[in-house]
Design an enzyme around this catalytic site. Structure first.
Site, mmCIF file in Angstrom:
data_model
loop_
_atom_site.group_PDB
_atom_site.id
_atom_site.type_symbol
_atom_site.label_atom_id
_atom_site.label_comp_id
_atom_site.label_asym_id
_atom_site.label_seq_id
_atom_site.Cartn_x
_atom_site.Cartn_y
_atom_site.Cartn_z
ATOM 1 C CB THR B 141 -113.782 -96.185 75.699
ATOM 2 O OG1 THR B 141 -112.915 -97.325 75.690
ATOM 3 C CG2 THR B 141 -114.804 -96.409 76.790
ATOM 4 C CG ASP B 143 -110.576 -100.248 75.928
ATOM 5 O OD1 ASP B 143 -110.351 -101.174 75.131
ATOM 6 O OD2 ASP B 143 -109.783 -99.320 76.141
ATOM 7 C CD GLU B 246 -103.929 -104.277 74.145
ATOM 8 O OE1 GLU B 246 -102.924 -104.027 73.486
ATOM 9 O OE2 GLU B 246 -104.839 -103.446 74.354
#
Lengths: 420, 420
Positions: B141, B143, B246
């Site tokens: 990922t 992230d 975000e």
């Protein structure tokens, strides 16, 4: 050369504009220039007496190499347009006074249409007043919209980045399945000229089908025909990818990006929100078909991504800078260096100089015959034109995993401090 | 290995997930697996009987190298969550029936948190039913939010791209002078974890001052304090650059990106327009100070830019794939391969396997001590943690100026055709 050279950068930055600066510097030094000055923020800064001695910044061969790999305008840039000579002579008198103080023999200006207008006016003024300084323009713009030159330095690197990124975006778009499909709208720079947007077609090859639709600003955009086209594609494909220029307009001249703002949208803080072309079209398509949509703006990165620059572009930018100095040294003035393509395959291209009066304020658009009949894709001719310009890489100088640049002059970084 | 292996990809794509797939394929083949199947669209596709024989796609050593350099999920991905075993046994029966037909000895799943949940449930089911197939997870990922592993493959390449792009954006932002200054807001992925956003600090170095402010989703965002901060910076600098995740939220939990939509905005076509975090903040700042603002979303590119991948990341992804097959071959099941960092400098890192029950559905956030007191920048410790992961490059295989990828299976490209 016997005296000094001054060089400025103007208009939007690119990944190659500093390579031209490096070319100007090296050639001027090689030809005997005592000093090479750089205008801070172009002619606008020069008018405020802001300039640097480039030798304080370019001290080694490595610095030259770093400068070639540094994005954006090393000297800072401006969008200043000189008044007509008959309107305001004082501006000209001031510039020439500064140049006399600095003993300037050649004035090189790297930029696009507006910058060539500056070269034209300054060289006209010099001729009229019998001043010996020579003025040469160096083409630069990612938009590739300058007349008389086959292409402009800066375009090739932007096109290479756009083709590469589009290919990566297309791959990404096929990863997940959406019940009603995915429509990705990618927005690319170019208000009037579609050269950059057309470069998305470079993503197409043996290992990628390329985008499905490409809309250039040269062709009026029809929202209904577009919607129908997307509808059909969604029936065949799980992922539809569309490239649009930021500047696409309807038949009546209205910008598509302004259609999203037909109702004034003011948020809770009283600020007006603006949406871009991709953002509007993606919400529109989502509303029509209930499919998943994605809006991507390549934004600043398409002009600043020196980490993915084209070798052909960076070298040509360097050559063009050198050719400008050579032309001035040999007595030319009021000219712009142009790139003259001799053949596509093998790619051969040389420099020439042309009268700047024939160039300034003229915009070169994508010819209609390089767009397909439906107006939604570029032709093979377009791709053959662009391909030689994206060849080869300029390995970044990596330091600790990140590309190294030549550090910007302090005058740009702490402008307000300096001014006080 | 005596029988066959099946491998799937799940969750958001990355620039390194296919390198893990290449590692799985090569190690399985090296260890004697007869066939290596790839699930099309992960376990969701498998349930529909969609899979390929990877040998039909990876035919040469060059293909392995291309696969390592291909962004996004080669096999397609899904966001499917298996039901609990007690809720719906039939799903499990179906998957195991397909695996039995294919004579699957090892099931490797490359993904993030949700994917590890799949490994956990399938291995639990196998143990309960006495089924011999082994299930191993491969972390993936951008992230970097998986527990128990030092970091996740995919993160390093995204961080490298973000650091590089941020540096280019900063340079670009200093090019033009604006009377009231320029504020650039760059939006980076990460709903809850700020690892990617913090990576913008990699742009800071001897030749770049880095961004001015960095806001992670872990720290509540205060619009007034932010506005005051920007005001002060605008008094000192011509260009202010801010990085935001975000996912930044106010103290009350409200997403900043939703603040731009407090008044329902419906355009002339009746479609609701949504604005992102950067877009909202840049209009807000423009409204407050009348300065020029720019909103940039790094968007899909930050996870798909394999042209700028990190060598450490791509190699570790490959190793992790191999280690998963090795673990399964040696009898492990219900485990995830983790990366275990032994030292920062020199960077040393090995693989281990850990119980997937301890990993699934747990989110690793940026520790508070790695963010400064004001909550608007990451610390040196954060940077030291990320730096080893972005080192080295994986030269793309360039064909005609554009990186070459391994062509996607037709099952993904023409899904609907195949299904009919």
């Amino acid at each position: 050369m016997k005296k000094n050279v001054i060089v400025g950068q103007s208009g939007g930055p690119t990944a190659a504009i500093n390579s031209s600066l490096a070319g100007v510097y090296r050639t001027a030094k090689d030809r005997g220039a005592k000093k090479v000055y750089g205008m801070i923020y172009g002619v606008q800064g020069l008018l405020e007496g802001r300039y640097i001695d480039l030798a304080d910044h370019i001290k080694t061969e490595l610095d030259v190499e770093l400068l070639k790999r540094t994005p954006a305008a090393f000297l800072g840039s401006c969008r200043y347009k000189l008044p007509e000579i008959f309107e305001d002579k004082s501006v000209y008198e001031k510039i020439f006074q500064i140049m006399d103080e600095l003993e300037i023999e050649a004035f090189i200006y790297i930029g696009g249409n507006d910058s060539m207008d500056t070269i034209k006016k300054l060289s006209d003024y010099a001729i009229v007043t019998g001043h010996p300084t020579r003025f040469i323009g160096c083409p630069k713009t990612i938009d590739n919209d300058l007349a008389l030159t086959d292409h402009t330095p800066g375009f090739g690197s932007a096109a290479k980045y756009i083709g590469t990124s589009m290919k990566e975006i297309i791959r990404d778009s096929f990863c997940l399945e959406y019940s009603k499909g995915l429509v990705t709208i990618v927005e690319i720079m170019g208000r009037n000229a579609g050269w950059l947007t057309g470069a998305v077609a470079l993503s197409k090859g043996e290992d990628c089908e390329g985008p499905d639709l490409i809309y250039l600003p040269e062709i009026p955009f029809d929202l209904n025909i577009f919607t129908e086209k997307v509808k059909k594609l969604l029936e065949e494909k799980n992922s539809v990818v569309v490239a649009v220029s930021e500047g696409i307009r309807l038949e009546n001249g209205e910008y598509v990006c302004s259609m999203g703002n037909q109702i004034d949208f003011v948020d809770a803080f009283g600020h007006k929100q603006l949406s871009g072309t991709a953002s509007f079209l993606s919400s529109y398509i989502a509303g029509e078909f209930g499919c998943k949509t994605r809006a991507i703006e390549l934004s600043t990165l398409q002009r600043a991504a020196s980490h993915a620059a084209s070798r052909v572009d960076i070298l040509e930018a360097y050559q063009v800078g050198g050719a400008a100095v050579k032309a001035a040294d040999e007595g030319d003035t009021g000219k712009m260096v142009v790139l003259n393509r001799l053949s596509d395959d093998p790619y051969q291209c040389g420099t020439e100089v042309k009268d700047v009066h024939k160039i300034a304020n003229d915009e070169k658009l994508v010819p209609r015959k390089w767009v397909n009949k439906e107006g939604n894709y570029v032709t093979e001719e377009f791709v053959s034109y662009v391909k030689p310009l994206i060849q080869g890489d300029v390995s970044p100088v990596m330091v600790d995993g990140i590309p190294r640049h030549l550090y910007q002059p302090e005058e740009l970084r702490n402008r307000k401090k300096i001014k006080k």
